[in-house]
Write a protein that holds these residues in place. Sequence first.
Motif, PDB file in Angstrom:
ATOM      1  N   THR A  63    -108.334  31.872 -35.269  1.00 26.06           N
ATOM      2  CA  THR A  63    -107.619  31.856 -33.720  1.00 26.06           C
ATOM      3  C   THR A  63    -107.099  32.938 -33.610  1.00 26.06           C
ATOM      4  O   THR A  63    -106.654  34.134 -34.227  1.00 26.06           O
ATOM      5  N   ASN A  64    -106.944  33.283 -31.805  1.00 21.03           N
ATOM      6  CA  ASN A  64    -106.618  34.561 -31.478  1.00 21.03           C
ATOM      7  C   ASN A  64    -105.303  34.088 -30.899  1.00 21.03           C
ATOM      8  O   ASN A  64    -104.470  33.000 -31.478  1.00 21.03           O
ATOM      9  N   SER A  65    -104.522  35.350 -30.521  1.00 16.64           N
ATOM     10  CA  SER A  65    -102.428  34.796 -30.150  1.00 16.64           C
ATOM     11  C   SER A  65    -102.581  33.612 -28.596  1.00 16.64           C
ATOM     12  O   SER A  65    -101.538  33.787 -28.241  1.00 16.64           O
ATOM     13  N   LYS A  66    -103.905  32.602 -28.295  1.00 11.94           N
ATOM     14  CA  LYS A  66    -103.757  32.643 -27.218  1.00 11.94           C
ATOM     15  C   LYS A  66    -104.411  30.808 -27.396  1.00 11.94           C
ATOM     16  O   LYS A  66    -104.092  30.171 -26.228  1.00 11.94           O
ATOM     17  N   GLU A  67    -104.654  30.283 -28.213  1.00 12.92           N
ATOM     18  CA  GLU A  67    -104.910  29.329 -28.962  1.00 12.92           C
ATOM     19  C   GLU A  67    -104.037  28.391 -29.151  1.00 12.92           C
ATOM     20  O   GLU A  67    -103.626  28.570 -30.176  1.00 12.92           O
ATOM     21  N   LEU A  68    -103.835  27.116 -28.686  1.00 14.60           N
ATOM     22  CA  LEU A  68    -103.523  26.297 -29.219  1.00 14.60           C
ATOM     23  C   LEU A  68    -104.094  25.595 -30.698  1.00 14.60           C
ATOM     24  O   LEU A  68    -105.048  25.070 -30.300  1.00 14.60           O
ATOM     25  N   HIS A  69    -103.689  24.992 -32.092  1.00 17.10           N
ATOM     26  CA  HIS A  69    -104.178  24.292 -33.121  1.00 17.10           C
ATOM     27  C   HIS A  69    -103.307  23.531 -33.175  1.00 17.10           C
ATOM     28  O   HIS A  69    -102.341  23.929 -33.568  1.00 17.10           O
ATOM     29  N   ARG A  70    -103.827  22.966 -34.142  1.00 17.47           N
ATOM     30  CA  ARG A  70    -102.832  22.226 -34.879  1.00 17.47           C
ATOM     31  C   ARG A  70    -104.425  20.998 -35.778  1.00 17.47           C
ATOM     32  O   ARG A  70    -106.206  21.525 -36.365  1.00 17.47           O
ATOM     33  N   ILE A  71    -104.184  20.504 -37.049  1.00 14.30           N
ATOM     34  CA  ILE A  71    -105.042  20.175 -38.712  1.00 14.30           C
ATOM     35  C   ILE A  71    -104.081  18.693 -38.573  1.00 14.30           C
ATOM     36  O   ILE A  71    -103.205  18.237 -38.650  1.00 14.30           O
ATOM     37  N   VAL A  72    -105.512  18.262 -38.688  1.00 17.64           N
ATOM     38  CA  VAL A  72    -104.826  16.696 -38.577  1.00 17.64           C
ATOM     39  C   VAL A  72    -105.502  16.100 -39.868  1.00 17.64           C
ATOM     40  O   VAL A  72    -106.452  16.216 -40.392  1.00 17.64           O
ATOM     41  N   PHE A  73    -105.064  16.092 -41.325  1.00 17.03           N
ATOM     42  CA  PHE A  73    -105.746  15.184 -42.373  1.00 17.03           C
ATOM     43  C   PHE A  73    -106.138  14.150 -42.648  1.00 17.03           C
ATOM     44  O   PHE A  73    -105.483  12.898 -41.610  1.00 17.03           O
ATOM     45  N   ASN A  74    -107.319  14.293 -42.621  1.00 19.86           N
ATOM     46  CA  ASN A  74    -107.952  12.394 -42.640  1.00 19.86           C
ATOM     47  C   ASN A  74    -107.583  11.085 -43.856  1.00 19.86           C
ATOM     48  O   ASN A  74    -108.076  10.614 -44.061  1.00 19.86           O
ATOM     49  N   SER A  75    -107.526  12.570 -45.043  1.00 21.57           N
ATOM     50  CA  SER A  75    -106.451  11.079 -46.194  1.00 21.57           C
ATOM     51  C   SER A  75    -105.913  12.229 -47.366  1.00 21.57           C
ATOM     52  O   SER A  75    -105.651  12.797 -46.655  1.00 21.57           O
ATOM     53  N   ALA A  76    -105.540  11.982 -48.322  1.00 25.41           N
ATOM     54  CA  ALA A  76    -104.257  12.457 -49.069  1.00 25.41           C
ATOM     55  C   ALA A  76    -105.132  12.854 -50.213  1.00 25.41           C
ATOM     56  O   ALA A  76    -104.129  13.465 -51.037  1.00 25.41           O
ATOM     57  N   SER A  77    -106.205  13.641 -49.718  1.00 24.40           N
ATOM     58  CA  SER A  77    -107.154  14.671 -50.686  1.00 24.40           C
ATOM     59  C   SER A  77    -106.364  16.506 -51.434  1.00 24.40           C
ATOM     60  O   SER A  77    -105.261  16.416 -49.580  1.00 24.40           O
ATOM     61  N   ARG A  78    -106.447  16.720 -51.924  1.00 25.27           N
ATOM     62  CA  ARG A  78    -105.341  17.707 -52.038  1.00 25.27           C
ATOM     63  C   ARG A  78    -106.157  18.902 -51.265  1.00 25.27           C
ATOM     64  O   ARG A  78    -106.751  19.361 -51.182  1.00 25.27           O
ATOM     65  N   TYR A  79    -105.019  19.657 -50.440  1.00 27.09           N
ATOM     66  CA  TYR A  79    -105.662  20.180 -49.584  1.00 27.09           C
ATOM     67  C   TYR A  79    -104.893  21.939 -50.078  1.00 27.09           C
ATOM     68  O   TYR A  79    -104.289  22.188 -50.428  1.00 27.09           O
TER      69      TYR A  79
END
Length: 280
Positions: A63-79
């Motif tokens: 990702t560069n400095s212009k891109e909005l991003h987020r992370i959504v977890f689909n389960s409680a697996s070790r990350y």
Amino acid sequence: MDKQILQYSSNHFFMNHMVSDPPYDVATHIHDFYELFYFVSGDLTYYIEGQAYKLYPNDLIITNSKELHRIVFNSASRYERKYIHFQPEYISSYQTDEYNMLSYIENRKLGNFNRIPAKNVIEDGIFELWNHIDETSQENSPESKIMVKTYFIQMLIAINKVLSKYNQSYISNHKYSQKIVSILDFINKNLSEKITLNILEDRFYVSKYYLCHVFKKNTGFTVMEYVTYKRVMKAIELLISGNPALDVAHTVGFGDYSTFYKAFKKITGFSPNQYFKATK
């Protein structure tokens, strides 16, 4: 609970390796730096500017400095993940007129070609170079900082070679709504204008209730969350260019300065004037 495995920092460069169990969704955000995100394990979807990337071990997200991003977890697996944050100054002495190491990272359509699949990460040498950076960063030697940077430069070049060959087959097979593409395009081209759910409903002939549902499903963001972040990002560009904060607030579509001030500080951690002074 987060467990830190490795951390390293230098001027304009920061690297981390962490494990979380259980993980928590990461809110929408942007950085004033570039990010390389190396996915080791877990069960998540990485949303960037409306594009959804389901990640697999050894995938790399850029990702560069212009891109909005987020992370959504689909389960409680070790990350588990590794990531590098860097600013252009870190590699400036290696840039030449003939070769810009950031051109492919910077000059993409927002939210496109962010994922380098594991196959390419391994076969094109990115995996090996990242391991060299990890190992060298922990050495206590006079030359270690130089070696970290040279391995990183090589890795950027390897990433550019992969990105230069990209085509649509590399994009996640997530079925992306064309209506949402049109709405995102409209928002980005009309940030200075009034944008409401009612306006979008009338313009795109879709129920605002359905729009809220499908927009969040496709992008990971609420409609107004996306609008606010994009307005603040545009405001940052204008402030850095020397425009007065009050003028900027109106230019990017905020109805009053108070609303602009609160949104700007919530997202950046600074007031508009503080941000302007910090960049000087």
